[in-house]
Design a protein around this motif. Structure first.
Motif, PDB file in Angstrom:
ATOM      1  N   ILE A   1     -21.198  16.027  -2.758  1.00  0.00           N
ATOM      2  CA  ILE A   1     -20.102  16.693  -3.467  1.00  0.00           C
ATOM      3  C   ILE A   1     -18.891  15.777  -3.562  1.00  0.00           C
ATOM      4  N   GLY A   2     -18.520  15.134  -2.461  1.00  0.00           N
ATOM      5  CA  GLY A   2     -17.364  14.237  -2.472  1.00  0.00           C
ATOM      6  C   GLY A   2     -17.534  13.065  -3.420  1.00  0.00           C
ATOM      7  N   ALA A   3     -18.671  12.404  -3.349  1.00  0.00           N
ATOM      8  CA  ALA A   3     -18.925  11.260  -4.234  1.00  0.00           C
ATOM      9  C   ALA A   3     -19.043  11.708  -5.689  1.00  0.00           C
ATOM     10  N   SER A   4     -19.611  12.880  -5.925  1.00  0.00           N
ATOM     11  CA  SER A   4     -19.753  13.391  -7.297  1.00  0.00           C
ATOM     12  C   SER A   4     -18.400  13.733  -7.912  1.00  0.00           C
ATOM     13  N   ILE A   5     -17.537  14.355  -7.128  1.00  0.00           N
ATOM     14  CA  ILE A   5     -16.206  14.690  -7.634  1.00  0.00           C
ATOM     15  C   ILE A   5     -15.462  13.418  -8.009  1.00  0.00           C
ATOM     16  N   TYR A   6     -15.521  12.415  -7.122  1.00  0.00           N
ATOM     17  CA  TYR A   6     -14.826  11.156  -7.417  1.00  0.00           C
ATOM     18  C   TYR A   6     -15.429  10.481  -8.650  1.00  0.00           C
ATOM     19  N   THR A   7     -16.746  10.497  -8.758  1.00  0.00           N
ATOM     20  CA  THR A   7     -17.408   9.895  -9.919  1.00  0.00           C
ATOM     21  C   THR A   7     -16.976  10.561 -11.211  1.00  0.00           C
ATOM     22  N   ASP A   8     -16.930  11.879 -11.197  1.00  0.00           N
ATOM     23  CA  ASP A   8     -16.609  12.632 -12.403  1.00  0.00           C
ATOM     24  C   ASP A   8     -15.129  12.569 -12.773  1.00  0.00           C
ATOM     25  N   ARG A   9     -14.253  12.633 -11.797  1.00  0.00           N
ATOM     26  CA  ARG A   9     -12.814  12.783 -12.068  1.00  0.00           C
ATOM     27  C   ARG A   9     -12.007  11.493 -11.958  1.00  0.00           C
TER      28      ARG A   9
ATOM     29  N   CYS B   1       0.838  -1.205   0.000  1.00  0.00           N
ATOM     30  CA  CYS B   1       0.000   0.000   0.000  1.00  0.00           C
ATOM     31  C   CYS B   1       0.869   1.248   0.000  1.00  0.00           C
ATOM     32  N   THR B   2       0.451   2.219  -0.794  1.00  0.00           N
ATOM     33  CA  THR B   2       1.154   3.492  -0.883  1.00  0.00           C
ATOM     34  C   THR B   2       0.161   4.615  -0.639  1.00  0.00           C
ATOM     35  N   GLU B   3       0.520   5.505   0.274  1.00  0.00           N
ATOM     36  CA  GLU B   3      -0.327   6.670   0.544  1.00  0.00           C
ATOM     37  C   GLU B   3      -0.277   7.606  -0.654  1.00  0.00           C
ATOM     38  N   ILE B   4      -1.410   8.162  -1.014  1.00  0.00           N
ATOM     39  CA  ILE B   4      -1.469   9.051  -2.173  1.00  0.00           C
ATOM     40  C   ILE B   4      -0.688  10.333  -1.921  1.00  0.00           C
ATOM     41  N   ASN B   5      -0.722  10.849  -0.696  1.00  0.00           N
ATOM     42  CA  ASN B   5       0.005  12.091  -0.437  1.00  0.00           C
ATOM     43  C   ASN B   5       1.517  11.901  -0.486  1.00  0.00           C
ATOM     44  N   ASP B   6       2.011  10.669  -0.329  1.00  0.00           N
ATOM     45  CA  ASP B   6       3.442  10.397  -0.501  1.00  0.00           C
ATOM     46  C   ASP B   6       3.865  10.500  -1.954  1.00  0.00           C
TER      47      ASP B   6
ATOM     48  N   GLY C   1       5.227  12.300  -9.093  1.00  0.00           N
ATOM     49  CA  GLY C   1       4.210  11.423  -8.551  1.00  0.00           C
ATOM     50  C   GLY C   1       2.816  11.742  -8.996  1.00  0.00           C
ATOM     51  N   PHE C   2       1.957  11.976  -8.066  1.00  0.00           N
ATOM     52  CA  PHE C   2       0.518  12.109  -8.263  1.00  0.00           C
ATOM     53  C   PHE C   2       0.166  13.506  -8.756  1.00  0.00           C
ATOM     54  N   THR C   3      -0.422  13.588  -9.945  1.00  0.00           N
ATOM     55  CA  THR C   3      -0.880  14.884 -10.451  1.00  0.00           C
ATOM     56  C   THR C   3      -2.350  15.066 -10.078  1.00  0.00           C
ATOM     57  N   ASP C   4      -2.775  16.283  -9.991  1.00  0.00           N
ATOM     58  CA  ASP C   4      -4.139  16.637  -9.599  1.00  0.00           C
ATOM     59  C   ASP C   4      -4.494  16.092  -8.219  1.00  0.00           C
ATOM     60  N   TYR C   5      -3.523  16.167  -7.304  1.00  0.00           N
ATOM     61  CA  TYR C   5      -3.767  15.729  -5.927  1.00  0.00           C
ATOM     62  C   TYR C   5      -4.846  16.586  -5.275  1.00  0.00           C
ATOM     63  N   SER C   6      -5.013  17.804  -5.742  1.00  0.00           N
ATOM     64  CA  SER C   6      -6.023  18.692  -5.159  1.00  0.00           C
ATOM     65  C   SER C   6      -7.438  18.130  -5.346  1.00  0.00           C
ATOM     66  N   ILE C   7      -7.658  17.374  -6.403  1.00  0.00           N
ATOM     67  CA  ILE C   7      -8.972  16.752  -6.613  1.00  0.00           C
ATOM     68  C   ILE C   7      -9.228  15.719  -5.517  1.00  0.00           C
ATOM     69  N   MET C   8      -8.226  14.907  -5.222  1.00  0.00           N
ATOM     70  CA  MET C   8      -8.374  13.914  -4.153  1.00  0.00           C
ATOM     71  C   MET C   8      -8.515  14.595  -2.798  1.00  0.00           C
ATOM     72  N   GLN C   9      -7.811  15.699  -2.607  1.00  0.00           N
ATOM     73  CA  GLN C   9      -7.949  16.442  -1.355  1.00  0.00           C
ATOM     74  C   GLN C   9      -9.363  16.992  -1.204  1.00  0.00           C
ATOM     75  N   ALA C  10      -9.966  17.409  -2.296  1.00  0.00           N
ATOM     76  CA  ALA C  10     -11.350  17.900  -2.236  1.00  0.00           C
ATOM     77  C   ALA C  10     -12.300  16.778  -1.835  1.00  0.00           C
TER      78      ALA C  10
END
Length: 172
Positions: A116-124, A48-53, A59-68
């Motif tokens: 909002i959280g579930a919608s963002i994840y669904t869309d992105r 397992c790898t933490e996304i913020n790592d 590494g991870f682009t568009d981390y702000s979407i996951m933070q939202a």
């Protein structure tokens, strides 16, 4: 009246439990040998790898979407818990015939955050997986997991709960 009160309390506890499970568990996107959620990516359930790592330069682009998504799901859980405490307080402090409006407003705000959280994840989700191919290279052939489904179920449950609090009046 006591049966209705017990049902409302149990329903609210179920809402909070669903929000906690959907926010914490690692099953928003699953496959045979992997699972991913809003916090980490696991391959073979051991690596397992933490996304913020991964949110560095390569590494991870568009981390702000996951933070939202993380922020709205956490806020939804906190608001749901807070509305339960306010409901218990109002249960003893409201005068007879008054409505549980404050509890309803906070519960509906919890509902909005879960949506909002579930919608963002669904869309992105697809864009996140394609832009972060190094992280999600084994995860293209997956499906939404039970935590994702529980996030949507908790949205509908918190909405119903918020409406119940709007209608509910205090009785003897």
């Amino acid at each position: 009246m006591l049966v209705i009160l017990a049902f409302i309390i149990i329903f609210h506890i179920i809402c909070a439990a669903l929000l906690f499970i959907s926010t914490i568990n690692n099953a928003w996107w699953v496959g045979e040998d992997f699972s991913a959620d809003i916090w980490r990516v696991c391959i073979n359930n051991t690596n397992c790898t933490e996304i913020n790592d991964l949110s560095g330069s390569d590494g991870f682009t568009d981390y702000s979407i996951m933070q939202a998504v993380q922020a709205t799901m956490i806020l939804s859980t906190i608001l749901c818990s807070l509305s339960f405490l306010i409901f218990l307080l109002q249960l003893f402090r409201l005068k007879q015939g008054e409505r549980f409006i404050l509890t309803a407003i906070i519960q509906l705000m919890s509902c909005l955050c879960a949506m909002i959280g579930a919608s963002i994840y669904t869309d992105r989700r697809q864009d996140l997986h394609q832009q972060n191919y190094k992280v999600y290279y084994l995860m293209q052939e997956g499906s939404y997991g039970y935590s994702f489904i529980l996030a949507w179920v908790s949205f509908s449950f918190t909405f119903i709960s918020g409406l119940m609090y709007m209608i509910l009046r205090k009785r003897k």
